[in-house]
Motif scaffolding. Structure first.
Motif, PDB file in Angstrom:
ATOM      1  N   UNK A 170       0.835  -1.213   0.000  1.00  0.00           N
ATOM      2  CA  UNK A 170       0.000   0.000   0.000  1.00  0.00           C
ATOM      3  C   UNK A 170       0.866   1.258   0.000  1.00  0.00           C
ATOM      4  N   UNK A 171       1.939   1.264   0.791  1.00  0.00           N
ATOM      5  CA  UNK A 171       2.828   2.422   0.834  1.00  0.00           C
ATOM      6  C   UNK A 171       3.531   2.632  -0.505  1.00  0.00           C
ATOM      7  N   UNK A 172       3.988   1.536  -1.113  1.00  0.00           N
ATOM      8  CA  UNK A 172       4.640   1.638  -2.415  1.00  0.00           C
ATOM      9  C   UNK A 172       3.647   2.119  -3.469  1.00  0.00           C
ATOM     10  N   UNK A 173       2.425   1.565  -3.442  1.00  0.00           N
ATOM     11  CA  UNK A 173       1.409   1.977  -4.417  1.00  0.00           C
ATOM     12  C   UNK A 173       1.045   3.440  -4.242  1.00  0.00           C
ATOM     13  N   UNK A 174       1.023   3.914  -3.015  1.00  0.00           N
ATOM     14  CA  UNK A 174       0.739   5.324  -2.759  1.00  0.00           C
ATOM     15  C   UNK A 174       1.798   6.217  -3.417  1.00  0.00           C
ATOM     16  N   UNK A 175       3.060   5.832  -3.284  1.00  0.00           N
ATOM     17  CA  UNK A 175       4.133   6.600  -3.933  1.00  0.00           C
ATOM     18  C   UNK A 175       4.012   6.536  -5.454  1.00  0.00           C
ATOM     19  N   UNK A 177       1.215   6.121  -7.128  1.00  0.00           N
ATOM     20  CA  UNK A 177       0.064   6.926  -7.526  1.00  0.00           C
ATOM     21  C   UNK A 177       0.404   8.421  -7.612  1.00  0.00           C
ATOM     22  N   UNK A 178       1.374   8.858  -6.821  1.00  0.00           N
ATOM     23  CA  UNK A 178       1.775  10.270  -6.857  1.00  0.00           C
ATOM     24  C   UNK A 178       2.401  10.677  -8.187  1.00  0.00           C
ATOM     25  N   UNK A 179       2.983   9.714  -8.911  1.00  0.00           N
ATOM     26  CA  UNK A 179       3.657  10.042 -10.169  1.00  0.00           C
ATOM     27  C   UNK A 179       2.976   9.412 -11.379  1.00  0.00           C
ATOM     28  N   UNK A 180       1.875   8.721 -11.194  1.00  0.00           N
ATOM     29  CA  UNK A 180       1.198   8.016 -12.290  1.00  0.00           C
ATOM     30  C   UNK A 180       0.497   9.003 -13.211  1.00  0.00           C
ATOM     31  N   UNK A 181       0.518   8.703 -14.510  1.00  0.00           N
ATOM     32  CA  UNK A 181      -0.155   9.552 -15.491  1.00  0.00           C
ATOM     33  C   UNK A 181      -1.391   8.879 -16.090  1.00  0.00           C
ATOM     34  N   UNK A 182      -1.474   7.579 -16.020  1.00  0.00           N
ATOM     35  CA  UNK A 182      -2.593   6.860 -16.609  1.00  0.00           C
ATOM     36  C   UNK A 182      -3.658   6.574 -15.563  1.00  0.00           C
ATOM     37  N   UNK A 183      -4.903   6.693 -15.953  1.00  0.00           N
ATOM     38  CA  UNK A 183      -6.008   6.423 -15.015  1.00  0.00           C
ATOM     39  C   UNK A 183      -6.467   5.007 -15.134  1.00  0.00           C
TER      40      UNK A 183
END
Length: 183
Positions: A170-175, A177-183
């Protein structure tokens, strides 16, 4: 001489060789140069069909974006529970691949290989990967203009050791998600 001390005396050379190997590996890992923002990074998918180039410029805080998909963490947890962990395997593979892409280390071990090695080694490789994931998260934070602390890998490892590995994901996914461009 006790049996314990004779064991160490008999295997001293093996311990010395292992110590030298471990020391050199750690030094190599620490001294290994990471790509800078001005360096040109060429990404080539493993199948070799798609190539694109990106110039990483020093970006203001929050400006770095990676071509990865943003995932809803709550849904990932719920799907993992509903499918009795099968979705969790898929999520782990996606996290590994996305983390490699976002950190610019696309030649590192892929998600499928991490899963298989974790399966074969009874999760020992999975623990090692969680520790190294901390370095990749730090690279992402630095590219995003944030201060990166060096404790992420240790936190992920300790959480996994105390049966809270899903919190690490969850912590890694949160990081990510902060830089993701695709929805």
């Amino acid at each position: 001489m006790t049996q314990r001390s004779s064991f160490f005396e008999n295997n001293r050379r093996s311990f010395d060789v292992f110590h030298i190997f471990l020391t050199q590996y750690i030094r190599h890992d620490i001294l290994k140069s990471e790509p800078t923002y001005q360096q040109q990074n060429t990404y080539q998918q493993q199948n070799g069909y798609q190539t694109y180039q990106q110039n990483y410029q020093q970006a203001p805080a929050g400006a770095y974006r990676a071509p990865i998909k943003k995932r809803n963490i709550a849904l990932c947890i719920i799907f993992s529970i509903i499918t009795f962990g099968i979705y969790g395997i898929y999520w782990q593979i996606c996290i590994v691949n996305d983390l490699n892409t976002a950190s610019g280390r696309t030649q590192d071990t892929s998600g499928g290989v991490v899963f298989l090695l974790s399966l074969v080694t009874c999760s020992i490789y999975g623990l090692y990967w969680l520790y190294t994931a901390g370095n990749k998260v730090n690279i992402i934070k630095q590219r995003n203009g944030m201060v990166a602390d060096g404790n992420n890998g240790l936190i992920y490892l300790l959480l996994a050791l105390f049966s809270a590995g899903i919190i690490s994901y969850c912590l890694i996914q949160s990081e990510l998600n902060n830089v993701a461009t695709l929805e």
